[in-house]
Design a protein around this motif. Structure first.
Motif, PDB file in Angstrom:
ATOM      1  N   PHE A   6      32.887  37.570  41.374  1.00  0.00           N
ATOM      2  CA  PHE A   6      31.532  37.891  42.053  1.00  0.00           C
ATOM      3  C   PHE A   6      31.449  39.649  41.521  1.00  0.00           C
ATOM      4  O   PHE A   6      30.321  39.787  41.889  1.00  0.00           O
ATOM      5  CB  PHE A   6      32.558  38.292  43.698  1.00  0.00           C
ATOM      6  CG  PHE A   6      31.574  38.914  45.067  1.00  0.00           C
ATOM      7  CD1 PHE A   6      32.066  39.952  45.536  1.00  0.00           C
ATOM      8  CD2 PHE A   6      30.094  38.795  44.865  1.00  0.00           C
ATOM      9  CE1 PHE A   6      30.972  40.004  46.241  1.00  0.00           C
ATOM     10  CE2 PHE A   6      29.510  39.957  45.827  1.00  0.00           C
ATOM     11  CZ  PHE A   6      29.999  40.573  46.419  1.00  0.00           C
ATOM     12  N   LEU A   7      32.542  40.359  41.282  1.00  0.00           N
ATOM     13  CA  LEU A   7      32.350  41.292  40.995  1.00  0.00           C
ATOM     14  C   LEU A   7      31.149  41.891  39.544  1.00  0.00           C
ATOM     15  O   LEU A   7      30.518  41.812  38.786  1.00  0.00           O
ATOM     16  CB  LEU A   7      33.627  41.897  40.181  1.00  0.00           C
ATOM     17  CG  LEU A   7      33.326  43.693  39.484  1.00  0.00           C
ATOM     18  CD1 LEU A   7      32.869  44.661  40.076  1.00  0.00           C
ATOM     19  CD2 LEU A   7      35.325  44.120  39.488  1.00  0.00           C
ATOM     20  N   ASP A   9      36.965  48.986  38.916  1.00  0.00           N
ATOM     21  CA  ASP A   9      36.276  48.040  39.114  1.00  0.00           C
ATOM     22  C   ASP A   9      35.719  48.729  37.695  1.00  0.00           C
ATOM     23  O   ASP A   9      34.496  47.880  36.645  1.00  0.00           O
ATOM     24  CB  ASP A   9      34.934  47.901  40.286  1.00  0.00           C
ATOM     25  CG  ASP A   9      34.230  49.397  40.295  1.00  0.00           C
ATOM     26  OD1 ASP A   9      33.086  48.916  40.940  1.00  0.00           O
ATOM     27  OD2 ASP A   9      35.139  50.130  40.335  1.00  0.00           O
ATOM     28  N   PRO A  20      46.147  47.034  41.310  1.00  0.00           N
ATOM     29  CA  PRO A  20      44.616  46.947  41.645  1.00  0.00           C
ATOM     30  C   PRO A  20      43.601  48.044  40.424  1.00  0.00           C
ATOM     31  O   PRO A  20      43.707  48.934  40.864  1.00  0.00           O
ATOM     32  CB  PRO A  20      43.966  47.123  42.790  1.00  0.00           C
ATOM     33  CG  PRO A  20      45.384  48.059  43.726  1.00  0.00           C
ATOM     34  CD  PRO A  20      46.436  47.751  42.437  1.00  0.00           C
ATOM     35  N   PHE A  21      42.705  47.698  39.937  1.00  0.00           N
ATOM     36  CA  PHE A  21      42.275  48.256  39.026  1.00  0.00           C
ATOM     37  C   PHE A  21      40.835  49.085  39.787  1.00  0.00           C
ATOM     38  O   PHE A  21      40.010  48.490  40.737  1.00  0.00           O
ATOM     39  CB  PHE A  21      42.279  47.491  37.529  1.00  0.00           C
ATOM     40  CG  PHE A  21      41.266  46.046  37.514  1.00  0.00           C
ATOM     41  CD1 PHE A  21      42.461  45.167  37.932  1.00  0.00           C
ATOM     42  CD2 PHE A  21      40.294  46.101  38.063  1.00  0.00           C
ATOM     43  CE1 PHE A  21      41.739  43.765  37.991  1.00  0.00           C
ATOM     44  CE2 PHE A  21      39.379  44.628  38.713  1.00  0.00           C
ATOM     45  CZ  PHE A  21      40.632  43.950  37.833  1.00  0.00           C
ATOM     46  N   SER A  29      37.765  34.805  42.461  1.00  0.00           N
ATOM     47  CA  SER A  29      36.419  34.938  42.965  1.00  0.00           C
ATOM     48  C   SER A  29      36.059  36.389  43.317  1.00  0.00           C
ATOM     49  O   SER A  29      34.949  36.053  43.215  1.00  0.00           O
ATOM     50  CB  SER A  29      36.508  34.360  44.586  1.00  0.00           C
ATOM     51  OG  SER A  29      37.923  34.575  45.101  1.00  0.00           O
ATOM     52  N   SER A  30      37.127  37.527  43.807  1.00  0.00           N
ATOM     53  CA  SER A  30      36.123  38.319  43.327  1.00  0.00           C
ATOM     54  C   SER A  30      36.446  39.552  42.277  1.00  0.00           C
ATOM     55  O   SER A  30      35.028  39.630  41.819  1.00  0.00           O
ATOM     56  CB  SER A  30      37.729  39.080  44.033  1.00  0.00           C
ATOM     57  OG  SER A  30      38.766  38.841  43.500  1.00  0.00           O
ATOM     58  N   LEU A  31      36.630  38.629  41.529  1.00  0.00           N
ATOM     59  CA  LEU A  31      36.540  39.081  40.154  1.00  0.00           C
ATOM     60  C   LEU A  31      35.062  38.558  39.268  1.00  0.00           C
ATOM     61  O   LEU A  31      33.800  39.271  38.880  1.00  0.00           O
ATOM     62  CB  LEU A  31      37.510  38.344  38.603  1.00  0.00           C
ATOM     63  CG  LEU A  31      39.002  39.639  38.607  1.00  0.00           C
ATOM     64  CD1 LEU A  31      40.130  38.986  37.885  1.00  0.00           C
ATOM     65  CD2 LEU A  31      37.995  40.724  38.013  1.00  0.00           C
ATOM     66  N   SER A  33      42.353  34.357  44.843  1.00  0.00           N
ATOM     67  CA  SER A  33      41.275  35.569  45.888  1.00  0.00           C
ATOM     68  C   SER A  33      40.420  36.411  44.392  1.00  0.00           C
ATOM     69  O   SER A  33      39.623  37.422  44.908  1.00  0.00           O
ATOM     70  CB  SER A  33      42.000  36.204  46.971  1.00  0.00           C
ATOM     71  OG  SER A  33      43.305  36.549  47.138  1.00  0.00           O
ATOM     72  N   VAL A  34      41.590  36.652  43.595  1.00  0.00           N
ATOM     73  CA  VAL A  34      41.311  37.122  42.555  1.00  0.00           C
ATOM     74  C   VAL A  34      40.677  37.027  41.837  1.00  0.00           C
ATOM     75  O   VAL A  34      39.756  37.215  41.220  1.00  0.00           O
ATOM     76  CB  VAL A  34      42.913  37.558  41.815  1.00  0.00           C
ATOM     77  CG1 VAL A  34      42.509  37.486  40.113  1.00  0.00           C
ATOM     78  CG2 VAL A  34      43.566  38.315  42.313  1.00  0.00           C
ATOM     79  N   THR A  44      28.167  41.345  39.574  1.00  0.00           N
ATOM     80  CA  THR A  44      26.899  42.256  40.317  1.00  0.00           C
ATOM     81  C   THR A  44      26.557  42.941  38.963  1.00  0.00           C
ATOM     82  O   THR A  44      25.352  43.678  38.537  1.00  0.00           O
ATOM     83  CB  THR A  44      27.884  43.682  40.972  1.00  0.00           C
ATOM     84  OG1 THR A  44      29.117  44.107  39.878  1.00  0.00           O
ATOM     85  CG2 THR A  44      28.472  42.135  42.423  1.00  0.00           C
ATOM     86  N   ASP A  73      43.719  33.022  36.459  1.00  0.00           N
ATOM     87  CA  ASP A  73      44.348  34.015  37.443  1.00  0.00           C
ATOM     88  C   ASP A  73      44.824  32.718  38.171  1.00  0.00           C
ATOM     89  O   ASP A  73      43.740  31.997  38.445  1.00  0.00           O
ATOM     90  CB  ASP A  73      43.618  35.662  37.863  1.00  0.00           C
ATOM     91  CG  ASP A  73      44.776  35.551  38.335  1.00  0.00           C
ATOM     92  OD1 ASP A  73      45.445  35.193  39.207  1.00  0.00           O
ATOM     93  OD2 ASP A  73      44.472  36.814  38.533  1.00  0.00           O
ATOM     94  N   ASP A  74      46.370  33.322  38.586  1.00  0.00           N
ATOM     95  CA  ASP A  74      46.808  31.442  39.271  1.00  0.00           C
ATOM     96  C   ASP A  74      46.217  32.413  40.894  1.00  0.00           C
ATOM     97  O   ASP A  74      46.471  31.365  41.675  1.00  0.00           O
ATOM     98  CB  ASP A  74      48.363  31.666  39.003  1.00  0.00           C
ATOM     99  CG  ASP A  74      49.048  32.807  39.738  1.00  0.00           C
ATOM    100  OD1 ASP A  74      50.123  32.689  39.606  1.00  0.00           O
ATOM    101  OD2 ASP A  74      48.154  33.501  39.652  1.00  0.00           O
ATOM    102  N   ASP A  75      45.714  33.515  41.534  1.00  0.00           N
ATOM    103  CA  ASP A  75      45.310  33.506  42.238  1.00  0.00           C
ATOM    104  C   ASP A  75      44.333  33.319  42.858  1.00  0.00           C
ATOM    105  O   ASP A  75      43.228  34.294  42.140  1.00  0.00           O
ATOM    106  CB  ASP A  75      46.154  34.977  42.661  1.00  0.00           C
ATOM    107  CG  ASP A  75      45.828  35.316  44.285  1.00  0.00           C
ATOM    108  OD1 ASP A  75      44.229  35.905  44.565  1.00  0.00           O
ATOM    109  OD2 ASP A  75      47.062  35.711  45.281  1.00  0.00           O
TER     110      ASP A  75
END
Lengths: 208, 941
Positions: free
Chosen positions: A22-23, A109, A106-107, A18-20, A15-16, A26, A11-13
């Motif tokens: 992270f998710l 999780d 946004p989806f 890094s957040s993915l 924060s997307v 988990t 993904d080019d973003d």
């Protein structure tokens, strides 16, 4: 030898990405992130079940084109598409081209994790399939050419007598060759043998 | 070295001279087509004495009908050749269709035979008189001093020709149905030349054809003959035709009446113009009208008789009556009704009084001081009795100073005999008879000064008693040689004393007592002298007398002249003001101190719906809505008491009330004048409903423009929806991912505070990022009115590029910004400037979407121009512009399949609203450049 499953995120973003990552962490999934399709292609594929989480809009190649590119290169990796805007024709095209899932941002999780799971399972299954096929092919290659001929005729349903007549050898020779082939193929029964041969003779399945 | 002077390029209408704004088409094509009016030395470039020059000089430049500037006249219909032809072509079409329609219905066959007879006598011969009207109209046009008048006259001539050819056509078509004579030239001409009813008209027309003076020709034709002729042969004949079911003729004549109305319109306008230019023209025109009107009326007397001979007859008197009434109304409309004689207070002439002495007749002036030479006592008595009697009869006081040989008793007795009621006069003190001793010689001595003072006192005392005048007479026989010279000095002095008093002094001298010198002195010191000659009193003219008489005569003549001039001036001035008020577009209303309307002008009808006569005497408040009346009354009362005004007298917007109850906006200016100690208030009322409507329209247009721009922004936004959604959803995705991940870890009780903190930080950051994007977009599409502020153009460029970032990436467009070092700020609305830039950049991206063989490069340049303006250029390497680069700015022009084509026109109008320009040029080697300028903030644009 298979490693832990890996999820590739493109993904080019930032924060997307890094957040993915992270998710996914988990639920114990390892993720590797890339900012473009090119950078992903340059990386060597690890020997582990993997799947691709891909944004449809990427700089350079679009997600759909990338899907086609991978198919062209015979890279079989299941893809979960993400998009910032829901576009029905695009999603239909993506699904028809074999994507596992098409999620709009946004989806939820859970939706993502489920899709990743499905994708990884698919990849695992494919890998297993491949391993199996590889084993079969290896065993088959150990057969002599005569043995291979006999096996294919046996699987076709011909009697030993008929095979002998076909090949111009004695029935006893056929019997011997047949049992040696079955040993090499590690077939437990004729039925088993037939199944294995069917697998070997099937047209090449599409990856994933 | 020769210095070349560049000439200012001439405008199409440079012929009109320096004019502020572009003149109308009418003015451009009609102005100054003549070069020959008042050209020096002669109208045409020939020998000044050539006949043609002489003709014009005599009948045009030399006409009594003059104005300071004829070129100011305008045809109210503003006809040009083009307008006239267009208009009449359409009207001819109408008539052609009419004729076809009726012919299709076999109209002519259905006409009564007797009606055809009427037409043969009354209608078909009109070819000839209409030709005469046409020729005269051409003459008037040929001779007119201004091309504006010429054109109007020529179009009128064309109207006449139009009529004639229809008469010819009707003659032919009627002849086909009825009898061949109708179309026979000989037959109709015989009627015209021989039928008795036509001859008066024929005579009038032939006279008119030789009325060479251009002013007279105009008045005779347009003010008298043509209107009367048209009244009969358009209006009345049309009515007659209708009564006989000849609808075709009726409709045709109604059509020609429209042309006649146009003729009357420009005639009225020219008359009013001429009168405003020179008041004397009114009398001149009326003179001509008075000369031609009887001829014209006589002309129709016979013709109207034919109206009485039709199958459905109309009384000839009724027709004539209507025609007269219509003509009077027309003349009144031109402002030619009788001007009411103004009340001119006669300036007092020098009064004359009956002197009582026939030879003198009326004493020409008060302050008469004259002498009388007598031989006998009888002569003296004779004159003096007459003198005093006349004075007493006039209510004057008489003082008679007698001296030897006459006594008081004798004088009294003589008067008693001559004057009835003399005793009463005596008793009343109207007459006094004194002796010279008492009057002149008090104490035996003659003191000149004392006598003079006594006289003055006497006169003063007498005047105070209210007499009409004072008459003195005194005999001089008592004057001795010693006293002679002082007495003469007294006489001299009397002239000064009696200067402007109502006083007459008659000094009597006895011839017996006077030698030559004395007589000479007496004559010298008096205004004139009387003597008896052959039994009659005769005035001896003295030089002084002669001079005085001449002076008086001259004074009287002068006075008369001044009276005449002042009367004329007053009338002219009054006329001029009347014309101005009468023809004003605004309603003019005058009211007195009590608030009642004194007068209203004709425009009051148009503005308020009242006839001026209706309003006189009514309170001014009838013209106001009820709710405003109290305010007006209070305000007016306060003004009358304190002089304070509660309105701006130079122009206030108020509401008026029409007769039909409708309220409407007005603008009123006030004035006040005091006349004869009465205060009169004037109001000039302008109906501004249209102006208000225009203002409202303008406001709503402005609003609509704003709305359109906003919708365009919305559309653009709509086109970028994908990009927008994408931009917003990225941070949202990150937020939900981070949040969900933390929740999961919480569930597993696996959440490290440090991890949580980092995650929350990212959430906050992404949340802000998302709301910034939303805010940017909302700011772009919000509805607020344009708010100009000082902006840094580069900053706005950056904002817009950020907005289209995803688009640029998706389309693989490389963007580069080139900016001048220090750019001035511009005064602009941020959103609108963003809109323009967005439009240009999106266009650029789209232009390059088909490009595959070269890099897609978008360059945004910003720099300062020499003029101090800011210039921004958006260059792309796309498909470029076609040959007509400016076409892209026309509304609805688009090369996109889904485009609306409004982006560029709207962008251009937004840029122009800010005082800049937007234009397109080709980029090299490929693509297009869209550039716009904006004035720097603080520059006077």
């Amino acid at each position: 030898m298979t490693g832990a499953p890996v999820v590739f995120v493109v993904d080019d973003d930032a924060s997307v990405r890094s957040s993915l990552k992270f998710l996914l962490s988990t639920v114990g999934l390892q993720a590797e992130t890339f900012d473009s399709a090119d950078s992903f292609l340059q990386k060597k594929r690890p020997d582990a079940p993997s799947c691709l989480v891909l944004d449809v809009r990427l700089p350079g190649l679009s997600g759909i084109d990338f899907q086609r590119e991978l198919a062209a290169r015979n890279i079989c990796i299941p893809i979960v598409f993400l998009t910032g805007h829901g576009d029905i024709p695009m999603s239909v095209r993506a699904m028809k081209a074999g994507a596992v899932e098409f999620l709009t941002k946004p989806f939820r999780d859970q939706d993502l994790l489920d899709a990743v799971r499905v994708a990884l399972d698919r990849d695992r299954a494919r890998r297993e399939k491949e391993t199996e096929m590889a084993g079969l092919r290896r065993r088959f290659d150990t057969l002599t050419s005569r043995e291979q001929e006999v096996v294919s005729m046996v699987v076709a349903g011909m009697l030993n007598k008929q095979i002998a007549a076909e090949l111009g050898t004695a029935e006893s020779t056929v019997k011997v060759q047949r049992s040696r082939a079955m040993e090499k193929m590690q077939a437990e029964s004729l039925a088993h043998m037939i199944k294995m041969m069917q697998k070997l003779q099937a047209p090449s399945e599409k990856a994933s | 070295m020769r210095i070349v002077q560049s000439r200012k390029p001439a405008k199409t209408w440079s012929l009109l001279g320096e004019v502020r704004k572009m003149p109308s088409e009418y003015e451009i094509v009609t102005t100054k087509l003549h070069y020959h009016y008042k050209r020096q030395p002669a109208p045409f470039e020939l020998d000044p004495n050539a006949p043609i020059n002489a003709w014009y000089l005599r009948y045009r430049e030399g006409s009594a009908f003059q104005a300071d500037a004829w070129d100011g006249f305008r045809d109210p219909h503003q006809l040009t050749y083009r307008a006239y032809v267009e208009r009449q072509a359409a009207r001819e079409n109408y008539l052609d269709n009419l004729v076809d329609e009726f012919e299709g219905r076999n109209h002519d066959a259905g006409l009564q035979r007797q009606w055809i007879e009427v037409l043969d006598q009354l209608y078909l011969p009109t070819r000839f008189p209409i030709h005469a009207l046409q020729m005269t109209a051409l003459y008037v046009g040929q001779m007119a001093p201004s091309s504006f008048i010429t054109n109007a006259a020529y179009f009128q001539a064309a109207d006449e020709l139009r009529r004639i050819q229809r008469v010819a056509y009707r003659a032919k078509s009627l002849s086909l149905e009825h009898h061949g004579d109708l179309v026979s030239n000989t037959h109709t001409r015989r009627r015209w030349e021989e039928d008795a009813v036509w001859q008066p008209l024929r005579e009038t027309l032939e006279k008119m054809l030789i009325a060479y003076d251009w002013g007279e020709a105009f008045v005779a034709l347009n003010l008298v003959v043509k209107p009367i002729f048209d009244s009969v042969f358009n209006v009345k004949l049309s009515e007659l035709a209708r009564a006989h079911e000849d609808a075709l003729l009726a409709l045709m004549l109604d059509e020609f009446e429209l042309d006649s109305q146009r003729s009357r319109d420009w005639t009225g306008a020219l008359v009013r113009y001429a009168v405003v230019q020179r008041g004397a023209n009114t009398a001149l025109i009326k003179q001509w009208v008075d000369r031609w009107q009887p001829l014209a009326y006589r002309s129709i007397d016979g013709i109207v008789k034919l109206f009485g001979q039709a199958p459905c007859p109309v009384k000839p008197e009724a027709v004539a009556e209507k025609v007269r009434a219509a003509h009077d109304a027309f003349l009144a409309g031109c402002g030619l009704d009788a001007v009411a004689a103004t009340q001119v207070t006669p300036i007092a002439k020098i009064e004359s009084e009956k002197s009582g002495i026939d030879a003198i007749g009326d004493m020409v002036a008060w302050g008469a001081h004259f002498c009388l030479f007598y031989e006998t006592r009888e002569d003296l008595l004779d004159a003096l009795i007459s003198y005093c009697k006349s004075g007493l009869k006039n209510g004057e006081y008489c003082l008679w100073v007698v001296t030897e040989p006459l006594t008081i008793e004798e004088a009294t007795a003589a008067l008693k005999q001559a004057v009835p009621d003399f005793d009463r006069y005596l008793a009343d003190g109207c007459v006094e008879i004194l002796s010279a001793n008492d009057f002149f010689l008090q104490g035996g001595k003659f003191d000149r000064k004392r006598v003079a003072e006594a006289m003055v006192a006497k006169i003063a005392g007498v005047s105070a008693r209210g007499y009409a005048g004072v008459r003195l007479t005194g005999d001089t026989s008592w004057v001795t040689k010693k006293d002679w010279i002082p007495f003469c000095e007294l006489e001299d002095g009397i002239n000064e004393v009696i200067g402007n008093q109502r006083l007459a002094v008659l000094c009597t001298y006895s011839l017996a007592a006077c030698g030559a010198y004395e007589i000479l002195d007496a004559v010298r010191t008096h205004q004139f002298a009387l003597a008896r000659r052959q039994g009659n009193w005769v005035v001896i003219e003295t030089a002084a007398l002669k001079r005085a008489k001449a002076e008086i005569k001259r004074l009287n003549e002068d006075l008369e002249q001044r009276v005449v001039e002042r009367t004329s001036d007053l009338m002219t001035a009054e006329q001029r003001y009347r014309v101005m008020i009468e023809t004003a577009n605004d309603a003019v209303v005058c009211m007195d101190e009590s608030g009642a309307i004194l007068l209203a002008n004709p425009a009051t009808m148009r503005v308020f719906g009242y006839e001026p006569a209706e309003l006189i005497g009514k309170p001014l408040t009838v013209l106001m809505p009820e709710l405003l009346r109290k305010v007006h009354e209070d305000g007016f009362r306060r003004y009358m008491v304190t002089g304070q005004r509660h309105l701006n007298w130079q122009g206030t917007e108020l509401t008026g009330l029409r007769k039909n109850g409708q309220e409407f906006p007005v603008e009123i200016s006030f004035g006040e004048v005091t006349a004869d100690s009465h205060r009169i208030f004037t109001g000039f009322v302008q109906d501004i409903s249209e102006r208000k409507q225009a203002e409202e329209l303008r406001a709503s247009l402005h609003a609509t423009q704003g709305e359109l721009a906003r919708i365009s922004r919305l559309t653009t936004m709509g086109e970028l929806t994908a990009s927008i959604a994408h931009e917003v959803n990225q941070p949202l995705t990150a937020i939900t991912n981070n949040g969900s991940a933390c929740l999961r870890l919480l569930v597993n009780q696996n959440l490290d505070p440090e991890v949580l903190r980092r995650a929350l930080e990212e959430i906050v950051a992404d949340g802000n990022r998302a709301s910034a994007v939303i805010a940017r977009i909302r700011g772009f599409i919000k509805k607020a009115p344009a708010e100009k502020s000082e902006l840094d153009v580069n900053e706005v460029i950056r904002e817009v590029l950020a907005l289209v970032g995803p688009e640029l990436q998706k389309n693989r467009v490389a963007v580069r910004c080139e900016s001048g070092k220090t750019l001035p700020l511009v005064l602009a609305d941020r959103v609108q400037l963003q809109q323009v830039l967005l439009n240009l950049i999106v266009n650029g991206i789209e232009a390059m979407s088909a490009v595959t063989d070269r890099p897609r490069a978008l360059v945004v340049q910003s720099q300062v121009e020499e003029s101090g303006d800011l210039m921004v250029a958006v260059r792309d390497s796309g498909t470029g512009l076609s040959s007509e680069a400016d076409r892209v700015f026309t509304p609805f022009f688009t090369t996109k399949a889904n485009g609306m084509g409004m982006g560029l026109p709207i962008s251009r109008s937004l840029v122009e609203d800010h005082g800049g320009r937007l234009w397109a040029t080709s980029n090299s080697p490929h693509g297009a450049v869209f550039s716009f300028t904006l004035p720097a903030a603080g520059s006077s644009s």
